[in-house]
Design a protein around this motif. Structure first.
Motif, PDB file in Angstrom:
ATOM      1  N   ASP A 144      65.783   5.605  -5.616  1.00  0.00           N
ATOM      2  CA  ASP A 144      65.458   4.464  -4.773  1.00  0.00           C
ATOM      3  C   ASP A 144      64.036   4.019  -5.103  1.00  0.00           C
ATOM      4  O   ASP A 144      63.077   4.727  -4.812  1.00  0.00           O
ATOM      5  N   VAL A 145      63.900   2.831  -5.711  1.00  0.00           N
ATOM      6  CA  VAL A 145      62.579   2.380  -6.129  1.00  0.00           C
ATOM      7  C   VAL A 145      61.808   1.690  -5.010  1.00  0.00           C
ATOM      8  O   VAL A 145      60.615   1.456  -5.149  1.00  0.00           O
ATOM      9  N   THR A 146      62.465   1.407  -3.902  1.00  0.00           N
ATOM     10  CA  THR A 146      61.746   0.844  -2.759  1.00  0.00           C
ATOM     11  C   THR A 146      60.805   1.897  -2.187  1.00  0.00           C
ATOM     12  O   THR A 146      59.626   1.638  -1.940  1.00  0.00           O
ATOM     13  N   ASN A 147      61.320   3.104  -1.995  1.00  0.00           N
ATOM     14  CA  ASN A 147      60.508   4.193  -1.451  1.00  0.00           C
ATOM     15  C   ASN A 147      59.795   5.007  -2.527  1.00  0.00           C
ATOM     16  O   ASN A 147      58.884   5.774  -2.210  1.00  0.00           O
ATOM     17  N   TYR A 148      60.225   4.858  -3.778  1.00  0.00           N
ATOM     18  CA  TYR A 148      59.619   5.579  -4.898  1.00  0.00           C
ATOM     19  C   TYR A 148      59.319   4.581  -6.016  1.00  0.00           C
ATOM     20  O   TYR A 148      59.968   4.587  -7.068  1.00  0.00           O
TER      21      TYR A 148
END
Length: 184
Positions: free
Chosen positions: A80-84
């Motif tokens: 998940d690139v939103t949180n990472y």
């Protein structure tokens, strides 16, 4: 640092198909497009995991040693690139360049591919034979960050040699250990 083991997808499973963008070429590829003539290694990694950083040089050596022998090599990031945000596609491109990837590094934005492979951690390795049947899933070797065991890639190399030379691959396989996949 989390220590998540592989889920150990059933041996004999047919390689799940996918269609994902390569962060290096910006082209979309399927499993069928990238599979090797003698077998295919699919591995889930990411940019920031300390377990991946620990083994990335050996992964690249294995890829360079075996892709010329007919083993397809496919790296996938499903985090998940939103949180990472450190695992975002543009940073995947940089990570691939810095580590001299000569294989695609695909982005699984929906995480459907990770779910289809029952991937749990990074790194997580799946070796398929030329009939696209799973013959190995598990660890690279016994080395982990901080345990003092040198990297060798012995478990994965033994399995790949088994595919190449029609040897029996031991079904008693150790799970990989790494950071959990960062689910949405």
């Amino acid at each position: 640092m989390a220590r998540t083991p592989s889920n150990m997808l059933a041996l004999g499973t047919t390689a799940p198909e996918f269609y994902l963008k390569d962060t290096q070429s910006q082209k979309d590829y399927s499993f069928a497009d990238l599979k090797g003539s003698k077998g295919t290694l699919v591995f889930f990694i990411c940019n920031h995991c300390p377990f991946v950083h620990h083994v990335i040089e050996e992964i690249v050596r294995i890829a360079n040693d075996y892709r010329v022998q007919g083993i397809g090599m496919i790296a996938i990031s499903s985090n998940d690139v939103t949180n990472y945000p450190q695992d975002a596609p543009q940073l995947m491109t940089e990570f691939a360049f810095e580590n001299k990837f000569e294989f695609p590094y695909l982005y699984d934005e929906t995480q459907e591919v990770a779910k289809a492979y029952d991937a749990a951690c990074t790194p997580d390795f799946y070796l398929f034979d030329k009939q696209d049947k799973l013959v190995y899933r598990g660890q690279l070797d016994d080395s982990r960050p901080g345990n003092g065991i040198p990297l060798s890639g012995s478990d994965l190399r033994s399995a790949i040699d088994g595919v190449l030379y029609n040897r029996i691959i031991n079904p008693d396989q150790k799970p990989s250990i790494g950071c959990n996949i960062k689910w949405k």
